[in-house]
Design a protein around this motif. Structure first.
Motif, PDB file in Angstrom:
ATOM      1  N   VAL A   3       0.855  -1.194   0.000  1.00  0.00           N
ATOM      2  CA  VAL A   3       0.000   0.000   0.000  1.00  0.00           C
ATOM      3  C   VAL A   3       0.883   1.234   0.000  1.00  0.00           C
ATOM      4  O   VAL A   3       1.743   1.394   0.875  1.00  0.00           O
ATOM      5  N   PHE A   7      -3.273   6.255   0.046  1.00  0.00           N
ATOM      6  CA  PHE A   7      -4.458   5.403  -0.094  1.00  0.00           C
ATOM      7  C   PHE A   7      -5.330   5.471   1.155  1.00  0.00           C
ATOM      8  O   PHE A   7      -6.552   5.427   1.072  1.00  0.00           O
ATOM      9  N   TYR A 162      -9.565   0.095   4.182  1.00  0.00           N
ATOM     10  CA  TYR A 162      -9.988   1.114   3.224  1.00  0.00           C
ATOM     11  C   TYR A 162     -11.388   1.617   3.534  1.00  0.00           C
ATOM     12  O   TYR A 162     -11.680   2.808   3.394  1.00  0.00           O
ATOM     13  N   GLY A 166     -10.212   5.025   3.768  1.00  0.00           N
ATOM     14  CA  GLY A 166      -9.866   5.282   2.384  1.00  0.00           C
ATOM     15  C   GLY A 166      -9.974   6.752   2.026  1.00  0.00           C
ATOM     16  O   GLY A 166     -10.882   7.452   2.485  1.00  0.00           O
ATOM     17  N   VAL A 175     -14.642  -2.483  -4.266  1.00  0.00           N
ATOM     18  CA  VAL A 175     -13.250  -2.706  -3.895  1.00  0.00           C
ATOM     19  C   VAL A 175     -13.060  -4.134  -3.393  1.00  0.00           C
ATOM     20  O   VAL A 175     -12.106  -4.831  -3.777  1.00  0.00           O
ATOM     21  N   LEU A 272      -3.099  -5.108  -6.281  1.00  0.00           N
ATOM     22  CA  LEU A 272      -3.552  -3.860  -5.671  1.00  0.00           C
ATOM     23  C   LEU A 272      -3.388  -2.689  -6.634  1.00  0.00           C
ATOM     24  O   LEU A 272      -4.274  -1.840  -6.747  1.00  0.00           O
ATOM     25  N   GLU A 273      -2.254  -2.627  -7.320  1.00  0.00           N
ATOM     26  CA  GLU A 273      -2.030  -1.536  -8.274  1.00  0.00           C
ATOM     27  C   GLU A 273      -3.080  -1.536  -9.370  1.00  0.00           C
ATOM     28  O   GLU A 273      -3.582  -0.478  -9.775  1.00  0.00           O
ATOM     29  N   ALA A 276      -6.451  -0.506  -7.910  1.00  0.00           N
ATOM     30  CA  ALA A 276      -6.409   0.923  -7.584  1.00  0.00           C
ATOM     31  C   ALA A 276      -6.562   1.773  -8.831  1.00  0.00           C
ATOM     32  O   ALA A 276      -7.289   2.785  -8.833  1.00  0.00           O
ATOM     33  N   ILE A 281      -8.823   4.195  -6.753  1.00  0.00           N
ATOM     34  CA  ILE A 281      -8.339   4.290  -5.376  1.00  0.00           C
ATOM     35  C   ILE A 281      -7.075   5.142  -5.293  1.00  0.00           C
ATOM     36  O   ILE A 281      -6.783   5.751  -4.264  1.00  0.00           O
ATOM     37  N   ASP A 282      -6.326   5.193  -6.390  1.00  0.00           N
ATOM     38  CA  ASP A 282      -5.040   5.876  -6.382  1.00  0.00           C
ATOM     39  C   ASP A 282      -5.129   7.361  -6.716  1.00  0.00           C
ATOM     40  O   ASP A 282      -4.115   7.989  -7.035  1.00  0.00           O
TER      41      ASP A 282
END
Length: 350
Positions: A3, A7, A162, A166, A175, A272-273, A276, A281-282
């Protein structure tokens, strides 16, 4: 599943940091019971091996890759408390030196990738070992299942964090579905790597696998037509086997994986990337505080050849991790020896 900063908001990141610090403190005390003269140096090697294998991203779906989390592997090889410390050392080195995983998110990463994976994997592993037939195959099978389920468990834990902290307004259900879905696939890779590694160590030195201790099959005798356990005889004293061959083999393997094989790893974003980027999310991701590190992003600055740059960074990472990890575990081991000495001195002799 590292993470990055941005985030998770500051209050929840701080709370996760406190929780992670508490888990590490408990693990330091628990590791005193797990580490002995054989496992203390091997624990540092396990941390370095996890670091190396985490560089080997493998494809799991179109445009998505995954990598080992390592909690299951560490817990089964050197014990759950020591396992938490192994993963924590890896995450600390990755965050400080390689700008992988945010520094303000270090508590989140230790909680999700270290504590959650170890707790889930080791609980499942121990439960299966108790019900499966005694033997190496059962240990390997239990390791496979524990590792497999630990990864989506960690994804669910991240989603829970999150949901509370988040920094983007993305529906938690979306998510959760995306994170758990892709990490089930990553869990298969985690399970294969964990089972293969545990099986390899079992084949040569089963005495070094923490999760396999005490699993010797009792000798059976037939008495009046029924099989009964034979009386247990006191084991004959044997000379302690050196762990040096295993340590050297493991270190060389880690160096080759990080220094050579990592060049051929998947370049696709990890689970995750990918989630996101797809879900947004990013949106508030922050630049890493160690972005200007000489080995940031697993490449040595000033070295133009990508293969050489990445290989050198991997070798540096393995070297630093094994030194720091071994140092920490020897200190813990020494504290255990001091505790045992103090206890024996306090017991009055007849």
């Amino acid at each position: 599943m590292h993470v990055p900063d941005g985030f998770i908001d500051a209050p929840v990141s701080i709370a996760a940091g406190v929780a992670a610090a508490g888990a590490v403190a408990v693990s330091l005390r628990g590791a005193r019971r797990e580490l002995d003269e054989r496992t203390a140096p091997l624990a540092g090697l396990v941390a370095a091996f996890i670091f190396a294998v985490q560089m080997l991203n493998f494809p799991v779906a179109a445009g998505t890759s995954g990598h080992l989390l390592g909690g299951a592997l560490a817990a089964i090889l050197v014990g759950p408390y020591t396992g938490v410390l192994c993963v924590s050392v890896v995450l600390l080195m990755q965050g400080i030196l390689f700008a992988d995983g945010g520094l303000t998110a270090l508590g989140v990463n230790i909680t999700v990738m270290g504590v959650v994976t170890v707790v889930i994997a080791y609980a499942i592993f121990r439960g299966l070992v108790k019900v499966l037939p005694t033997g190496r195959a059962s240990v390997t099978t239990a390791a496979f299942v524990g590792a497999l389920l630990s990864v989506p468990g960690a994804a669910a834990a991240f989603t829970a964090i999150y949901a509370v902290g988040g920094t983007t307004d993305i529906p938690v259900a979306k998510v959760f579905t995306a994170m758990v879905g892709v990490h089930v696939l990553i869990g298969i890779g985690e399970a294969v790597i964990t089972a293969a590694t545990v099986g390899a160590v079992l084949a040569v030195r089963p005495d070094l696998v923490h999760g396999a201790r005490g699993l010797a099959t009792p000798l059976k005798l037939r008495v009046d037509g029924e099989l009964v356990d034979a009386p247990t005889a006191a084991p004959a004293p044997v000379a302690a086997r050196s762990t040096k061959p295993v340590w050297i083999t493991g270190l060389v393997t880690a160096l080759v994986l990080a220094g050579v094989v990592s060049y051929y790893a998947s370049a696709s974003p990890d689970g995750l990337e990918k989630v996101a980027a797809d879900k947004g999310i990013d949106a508030h991701v922050e630049e890493h505080a160690s972005a200007n590190s000489p080995v940031a992003d697993y490449s040595v600055k000033g070295v133009g050849d990508a293969r050489l740059s990445g290989g050198l960074a991997g070798i540096i990472g393995v070297g630093v991790t094994v030194v720091v990890g071994t140092g920490i575990f020897w200190v813990v081991r020494r504290r255990r020896a001091e505790d045992l000495t103090a206890t024996s001195a306090a017991v009055p002799t007849a």
